[in-house]
Design a protein around this motif. Sequence first.
Motif, PDB file in Angstrom:
ATOM      1  N   VAL A 166       0.838  -1.202   0.000  1.00  0.00           N
ATOM      2  CA  VAL A 166       0.000   0.000   0.000  1.00  0.00           C
ATOM      3  C   VAL A 166       0.874   1.253   0.000  1.00  0.00           C
ATOM      4  CG1 VAL A 166      -2.034  -1.075   1.033  1.00  0.00           C
ATOM      5  CG2 VAL A 166      -0.226  -0.178   2.522  1.00  0.00           C
TER       6      VAL A 166
ATOM      7  N   THR B  31     -14.600  -5.905   3.793  1.00  0.00           N
ATOM      8  CA  THR B  31     -15.193  -4.582   3.814  1.00  0.00           C
ATOM      9  C   THR B  31     -15.533  -4.184   5.253  1.00  0.00           C
ATOM     10  OG1 THR B  31     -17.427  -5.480   3.474  1.00  0.00           O
ATOM     11  CG2 THR B  31     -16.168  -4.890   1.498  1.00  0.00           C
ATOM     12  N   TRP B  32     -16.055  -2.991   5.403  1.00  0.00           N
ATOM     13  CA  TRP B  32     -16.408  -2.467   6.724  1.00  0.00           C
ATOM     14  C   TRP B  32     -17.760  -3.008   7.168  1.00  0.00           C
ATOM     15  CZ3 TRP B  32     -13.433   1.077   9.554  1.00  0.00           C
ATOM     16  CH2 TRP B  32     -14.038   1.604  10.707  1.00  0.00           C
TER      17      TRP B  32
ATOM     18  N   LEU C   7      -9.071  -4.342   9.522  1.00  0.00           N
ATOM     19  CA  LEU C   7      -8.554  -3.475   8.479  1.00  0.00           C
ATOM     20  C   LEU C   7      -8.073  -4.335   7.310  1.00  0.00           C
ATOM     21  CD1 LEU C   7      -6.716  -0.859  10.740  1.00  0.00           C
ATOM     22  CD2 LEU C   7      -8.940  -0.612   9.644  1.00  0.00           C
ATOM     23  N   ILE C   8      -6.851  -4.129   6.845  1.00  0.00           N
ATOM     24  CA  ILE C   8      -6.351  -4.851   5.677  1.00  0.00           C
ATOM     25  C   ILE C   8      -6.149  -6.337   5.992  1.00  0.00           C
ATOM     26  CG2 ILE C   8      -3.911  -4.454   6.181  1.00  0.00           C
ATOM     27  CD1 ILE C   8      -3.520  -3.861   3.180  1.00  0.00           C
TER      28      ILE C   8
ATOM     29  N   ASN D 200     -10.749  -5.047   0.446  1.00  0.00           N
ATOM     30  CA  ASN D 200      -9.340  -5.102   0.855  1.00  0.00           C
ATOM     31  C   ASN D 200      -8.591  -3.826   0.490  1.00  0.00           C
ATOM     32  OD1 ASN D 200      -7.687  -6.610   2.518  1.00  0.00           O
ATOM     33  ND2 ASN D 200      -6.591  -7.562   0.841  1.00  0.00           N
ATOM     34  N   VAL D 201      -8.102  -3.680  -0.756  1.00  0.00           N
ATOM     35  CA  VAL D 201      -7.492  -2.405  -1.141  1.00  0.00           C
ATOM     36  C   VAL D 201      -7.975  -1.996  -2.532  1.00  0.00           C
ATOM     37  CG1 VAL D 201      -5.419  -2.750   0.255  1.00  0.00           C
ATOM     38  CG2 VAL D 201      -5.403  -3.464  -2.135  1.00  0.00           C
TER      39      VAL D 201
ATOM     40  N   SER E 191     -12.325  -1.064  -0.847  1.00  0.00           N
ATOM     41  CA  SER E 191     -11.309  -1.451   0.131  1.00  0.00           C
ATOM     42  C   SER E 191     -11.961  -1.913   1.416  1.00  0.00           C
ATOM     43  CB  SER E 191     -10.393  -0.258   0.428  1.00  0.00           C
ATOM     44  OG  SER E 191     -11.027   0.676   1.293  1.00  0.00           O
ATOM     45  N   PHE E 192     -11.117  -2.164   2.420  1.00  0.00           N
ATOM     46  CA  PHE E 192     -11.632  -2.586   3.722  1.00  0.00           C
ATOM     47  C   PHE E 192     -12.459  -1.490   4.393  1.00  0.00           C
ATOM     48  CE2 PHE E 192      -7.257  -1.006   4.458  1.00  0.00           C
ATOM     49  CZ  PHE E 192      -7.478  -0.027   5.414  1.00  0.00           C
ATOM     50  N   LEU E 193     -12.432  -0.280   3.850  1.00  0.00           N
ATOM     51  CA  LEU E 193     -13.214   0.822   4.411  1.00  0.00           C
ATOM     52  C   LEU E 193     -14.579   0.976   3.757  1.00  0.00           C
ATOM     53  CD1 LEU E 193     -10.439   3.567   4.727  1.00  0.00           C
ATOM     54  CD2 LEU E 193     -11.347   2.087   6.517  1.00  0.00           C
TER      55      LEU E 193
ATOM     56  N   ASP F 185      -3.166   4.011   2.899  1.00  0.00           N
ATOM     57  CA  ASP F 185      -3.053   2.660   3.451  1.00  0.00           C
ATOM     58  C   ASP F 185      -4.166   1.729   3.002  1.00  0.00           C
ATOM     59  OD1 ASP F 185      -5.141   3.753   4.886  1.00  0.00           O
ATOM     60  OD2 ASP F 185      -4.340   3.276   6.861  1.00  0.00           O
ATOM     61  N   HIS F 186      -4.981   2.179   2.037  1.00  0.00           N
ATOM     62  CA  HIS F 186      -5.998   1.264   1.501  1.00  0.00           C
ATOM     63  C   HIS F 186      -5.992   1.259  -0.029  1.00  0.00           C
ATOM     64  CE1 HIS F 186      -9.697   4.097   0.743  1.00  0.00           C
ATOM     65  NE2 HIS F 186      -8.580   4.742   0.545  1.00  0.00           N
TER      66      HIS F 186
END
Length: 361
Positions: free
Chosen positions: A177, A229-230, A246-247, A266-267, A315-317, A341-342
């Motif tokens: 990342v 994901t979140w 998170l990741i 993820n990213v 991403s994970f967010l 970072d994502h």
Amino acid sequence: MNNRKISILSFIILIAIVACKKEANKSTEIKNQKEFNSPDGMVWVNGKTFLQGAKQSDNFAMPREKPAHEVRVDGFFIDATEVTNKQFKQFIDATKYITIAERPIDWEEMKKQLPKNTLKPHDSILQPGSLIFNKNINAVVNMNNYFQWWIWKIGANWKHPEGPDSTIKDKDNFPVVHIALEDALAYCKWANRRLPTEAEWEAAAQGTNNRAIFTWGDNPTILNSNANTWQGVFPTKNESIDGFKLIAPVKSYPANSIGIYDMAGNVWELTADLFNVNHYKELDISKAIMNPEGANKSYSPANPNQIEHVMKGGSFLCHESYCASFRISAKMGVSIDSGSDHMGFRTVATKKMITNSQTTD
């Protein structure tokens, strides 16, 4: 010989012809496999015609994903996973390349991408670093102000994803990342690869499908078992139902129908295409578009002074209440010098690229 006997004989001959064709095709496939060495860690995506952009039943689709349109892409290889820390380190060790997040900041260059009369920040802030998610945010006043959950972290880069005190030790199989476009292109040049176009990315994400909303099909209820994901309330509470807060390491979730991992969540993944919110609206969609290469110029009303590229996959967010970008057609723009970072990337290659590389070797 009566008609019935003739029909039976014709049927037997037809079966024999079909069988011979199958054997011939099988022999050709075996011959091609022997003559052409597929790259390790890559998956072949057959040339296909499919529906790019937002599907009619996709309730989360955004205007920039519309209208959906048929495209045709030639076959290509794509990485089975995002480029990992281990792979990126091999590139760094071989080339001594320094990523953008590690370089001193040039204010004269930076301000060209900012509105006129933007004041220069204090020198203590203009230090090498990158954006990281603020894990300690407790409340949000306005969801349109994403700066509330992002922090500029001095010393954050691919080797130190959460800041100077963090490390990628024992994280060889995590996606790399804090990669900006220039960094990804440098890796591609070294590896004899390139970034996928948005159309190629979507073709790979579809797998054996042609009109699916998600990499696994159209069922949104199995998101947590198929993508990182979140879960919970974004961005203040992550319940980690899928096992990762998170990741996550690559291959933590099932592959799609042709063996490609993590194209949802993820990213985020960089592509070769420029980001233009009006691009699809300007296309001639009366017939299938062959190997589209995206917009001719970048345009985003949110960042009119910046050149942005399309990033795909979420991403994970990502959460349905905010961006829902775990869908195949989802896209966002990212400025060419930005990392976080994502955000990471994966690469593609054509048979010609691989053949030329093997000939050179």
